[in-house]
Design a protein around this motif. Structure first.
Motif, PDB file in Angstrom:
ATOM      1  N   UNK A 174     -95.716 -20.409 -22.838  1.00 29.82           N
ATOM      2  CA  UNK A 174     -95.270 -19.024 -22.621  1.00 29.82           C
ATOM      3  C   UNK A 174     -93.789 -18.856 -22.926  1.00 29.82           C
ATOM      4  N   UNK A 175     -92.992 -19.870 -22.620  1.00 31.15           N
ATOM      5  CA  UNK A 175     -91.546 -19.775 -22.827  1.00 31.15           C
ATOM      6  C   UNK A 175     -91.146 -19.827 -24.305  1.00 31.15           C
ATOM      7  N   UNK A 176     -92.078 -20.164 -25.165  1.00 26.60           N
ATOM      8  CA  UNK A 176     -91.768 -20.160 -26.600  1.00 26.60           C
ATOM      9  C   UNK A 176     -91.589 -18.740 -27.121  1.00 26.60           C
ATOM     10  N   UNK A 177     -92.103 -17.764 -26.386  1.00 31.09           N
ATOM     11  CA  UNK A 177     -91.950 -16.373 -26.788  1.00 31.09           C
ATOM     12  C   UNK A 177     -92.841 -15.960 -27.937  1.00 31.09           C
ATOM     13  N   UNK A 178     -93.944 -16.665 -28.127  1.00 29.74           N
ATOM     14  CA  UNK A 178     -94.821 -16.386 -29.262  1.00 29.74           C
ATOM     15  C   UNK A 178     -95.977 -15.451 -28.916  1.00 29.74           C
ATOM     16  N   UNK A 179     -96.102 -15.072 -27.630  1.00 33.02           N
ATOM     17  CA  UNK A 179     -97.250 -14.271 -27.208  1.00 33.02           C
ATOM     18  C   UNK A 179     -96.814 -12.897 -26.710  1.00 33.02           C
ATOM     19  N   UNK A 180     -97.716 -11.941 -26.858  1.00 31.11           N
ATOM     20  CA  UNK A 180     -97.434 -10.558 -26.453  1.00 31.11           C
ATOM     21  C   UNK A 180     -97.863 -10.275 -25.025  1.00 31.11           C
ATOM     22  N   UNK A 181     -98.740 -11.123 -24.474  1.00 34.24           N
ATOM     23  CA  UNK A 181     -99.240 -10.914 -23.120  1.00 34.24           C
ATOM     24  C   UNK A 181     -99.855 -12.208 -22.609  1.00 34.24           C
ATOM     25  N   UNK A 182     -99.790 -12.401 -21.285  1.00 32.70           N
ATOM     26  CA  UNK A 182    -100.372 -13.583 -20.651  1.00 32.70           C
ATOM     27  C   UNK A 182    -101.389 -13.151 -19.602  1.00 32.70           C
ATOM     28  N   UNK A 183    -102.594 -13.717 -19.682  1.00 35.39           N
ATOM     29  CA  UNK A 183    -103.589 -13.573 -18.616  1.00 35.39           C
ATOM     30  C   UNK A 183    -103.520 -14.869 -17.817  1.00 35.39           C
ATOM     31  N   UNK A 184    -103.093 -14.778 -16.554  1.00 33.68           N
ATOM     32  CA  UNK A 184    -102.703 -15.967 -15.787  1.00 33.68           C
ATOM     33  C   UNK A 184    -103.545 -16.151 -14.533  1.00 33.68           C
ATOM     34  N   UNK A 185    -104.260 -17.266 -14.458  1.00 32.29           N
ATOM     35  CA  UNK A 185    -104.986 -17.630 -13.247  1.00 32.29           C
ATOM     36  C   UNK A 185    -103.989 -18.190 -12.229  1.00 32.29           C
ATOM     37  N   UNK A 186    -104.333 -18.098 -10.943  1.00 34.39           N
ATOM     38  CA  UNK A 186    -103.438 -18.624  -9.907  1.00 34.39           C
ATOM     39  C   UNK A 186    -103.741 -20.078  -9.579  1.00 34.39           C
ATOM     40  N   UNK A 187    -105.020 -20.408  -9.387  1.00 30.88           N
ATOM     41  CA  UNK A 187    -105.380 -21.772  -8.996  1.00 30.88           C
ATOM     42  C   UNK A 187    -105.412 -22.714 -10.177  1.00 30.88           C
ATOM     43  N   UNK A 188    -104.252 -23.270 -10.537  1.00 29.12           N
ATOM     44  CA  UNK A 188    -104.133 -24.134 -11.704  1.00 29.12           C
ATOM     45  C   UNK A 188    -103.679 -25.531 -11.317  1.00 29.12           C
ATOM     46  N   UNK A 189    -104.082 -26.555 -12.074  1.00 25.75           N
ATOM     47  CA  UNK A 189    -103.510 -27.891 -11.866  1.00 25.75           C
ATOM     48  C   UNK A 189    -102.087 -27.944 -12.416  1.00 25.75           C
ATOM     49  N   UNK A 190    -101.304 -28.892 -11.933  1.00 24.68           N
ATOM     50  CA  UNK A 190     -99.908 -29.025 -12.394  1.00 24.68           C
ATOM     51  C   UNK A 190     -99.003 -28.098 -11.629  1.00 24.68           C
ATOM     52  N   UNK A 191     -98.930 -26.847 -12.043  1.00 23.79           N
ATOM     53  CA  UNK A 191     -98.213 -25.775 -11.344  1.00 23.79           C
ATOM     54  C   UNK A 191     -99.195 -24.649 -11.086  1.00 23.79           C
ATOM     55  N   UNK A 192     -99.166 -24.067  -9.895  1.00 23.89           N
ATOM     56  CA  UNK A 192    -100.056 -22.937  -9.693  1.00 23.89           C
ATOM     57  C   UNK A 192     -99.479 -21.702 -10.374  1.00 23.89           C
TER      58      UNK A 192
ATOM     59  N   UNK B  91     -87.617 -16.262 -13.874  1.00 25.61           N
ATOM     60  CA  UNK B  91     -86.275 -16.799 -13.606  1.00 25.61           C
ATOM     61  C   UNK B  91     -85.599 -17.267 -14.887  1.00 25.61           C
ATOM     62  N   UNK B  92     -86.399 -17.591 -15.910  1.00 21.63           N
ATOM     63  CA  UNK B  92     -85.834 -18.015 -17.192  1.00 21.63           C
ATOM     64  C   UNK B  92     -85.745 -16.867 -18.198  1.00 21.63           C
ATOM     65  N   UNK B  93     -85.952 -15.656 -17.696  1.00 23.19           N
ATOM     66  CA  UNK B  93     -85.689 -14.477 -18.514  1.00 23.19           C
ATOM     67  C   UNK B  93     -86.834 -13.946 -19.342  1.00 23.19           C
ATOM     68  N   UNK B  94     -88.031 -14.529 -19.219  1.00 24.36           N
ATOM     69  CA  UNK B  94     -89.155 -14.041 -20.002  1.00 24.36           C
ATOM     70  C   UNK B  94     -89.631 -12.699 -19.465  1.00 24.36           C
ATOM     71  N   UNK B  95     -89.830 -11.741 -20.368  1.00 25.84           N
ATOM     72  CA  UNK B  95     -90.310 -10.422 -19.982  1.00 25.84           C
ATOM     73  C   UNK B  95     -91.721 -10.153 -20.495  1.00 25.84           C
ATOM     74  N   UNK B  96     -92.417 -11.207 -20.931  1.00 24.96           N
ATOM     75  CA  UNK B  96     -93.770 -11.041 -21.445  1.00 24.96           C
ATOM     76  C   UNK B  96     -94.663 -10.445 -20.346  1.00 24.96           C
TER      77      UNK B  96
END
Length: 226
Positions: free
Chosen positions: A41-59, A69-74
């Motif tokens: 997502x931080x690469x800035x290559x996408x126009x929108x994110x559909x994001x699940x909450x219960x994820x491995x690694x980071x929720x 916090x890193x300035x992404x407005x996607x």
């Protein structure tokens, strides 16, 4: 056509979303891990994110927090089985643009995807763009971001199902809606056609928007009185 990042660790749902979005002409990337999702997502290559909450690694909440916090407005639409008011508020206050609880209707999710893409495009075009983020009818205002109803200046928190019912009523003021239509919109594929759950939740909603605003049409369903 938009570039959509789908972050979902349940393979069945991820495949369903991927096929559905591609059928609509969108380009998709599917990721099932929170840390990888954040990197992509931080690469800035996408126009929108559909994001699940219960994820491995980071929720999903952590991914969202890092993105903002890193300035992404996607634009981010949170998609999760957690449908409490607390989780809804947490997602929206954390920077999500919308929140769709599971189980969901693909048509509803797609409508929200179009809404957020359109909003982002209009915002990018400068002042005077599309900014409507609410539905209004019959003295009731439904905020699509906070999912609260305002009646006579008084705000009411709505559960996910109450919100879904209020949404379809305000989108179709004066129109008779059958119980089957209301079940399909608010409960998606996860409902029992013989259940009285619609009547129960209409009762809850009436307490918040006013009993006189939702009329019973005997043998059919309900009608929002504008």
């Amino acid at each position: 056509m938009a570039r959509i990042l789908i972050v979902e660790d349940e393979q069945r749902i991820a495949s369903f979303l991927d096929k559905g979005m591609r059928a609509e002409g969108h380009l998709t990337t599917v990721v099932g891990d929170g840390r990888e999702a954040l990197d992509v997502a931080l690469r800035g290559e996408h126009d929108l994110v559909v994001l699940d909450i219960g994820l491995p690694g980071l929720d999903g909440f952590a991914v969202l927090d890092q993105l903002r916090s890193q300035g992404s407005k996607v634009p981010v639409i949170v998609l999760t089985a957690r449908d409490s008011v607390t989780d809804t508020v947490s997602a929206l206050e954390g920077g999500a643009d919308d929140y769709v609880p599971k189980p969901f209707r693909f048509a509803e999710l797609l409508a929200r995807v179009r809404l957020r893409l359109r909003q982002a495009a209009e915002a990018a075009s400068g002042p005077g763009g599309w900014q409507d983020d609410a539905l209004e009818a019959g003295g009731v205002r439904l905020d699509l971001r906070t999912r609260r109803a305002s009646v006579g200046g008084v705000e009411h928190d709505l559960s996910a199902r109450e919100f879904a019912l209020a949404e379809i009523f305000l989108l179709n003021p004066g129109q008779v809606l059958s119980r089957e239509q209301l079940l399909d919109h608010a409960w998606g594929y996860d409902f029992d056609p013989g259940s009285n759950v619609v009547d129960v939740y209409v009762g809850y909603l009436r307490k918040k928007v006013g009993a006189d605003r939702i009329a019973t049409v005997r043998g059919v369903g309900y009608r929002f009185v504008p």
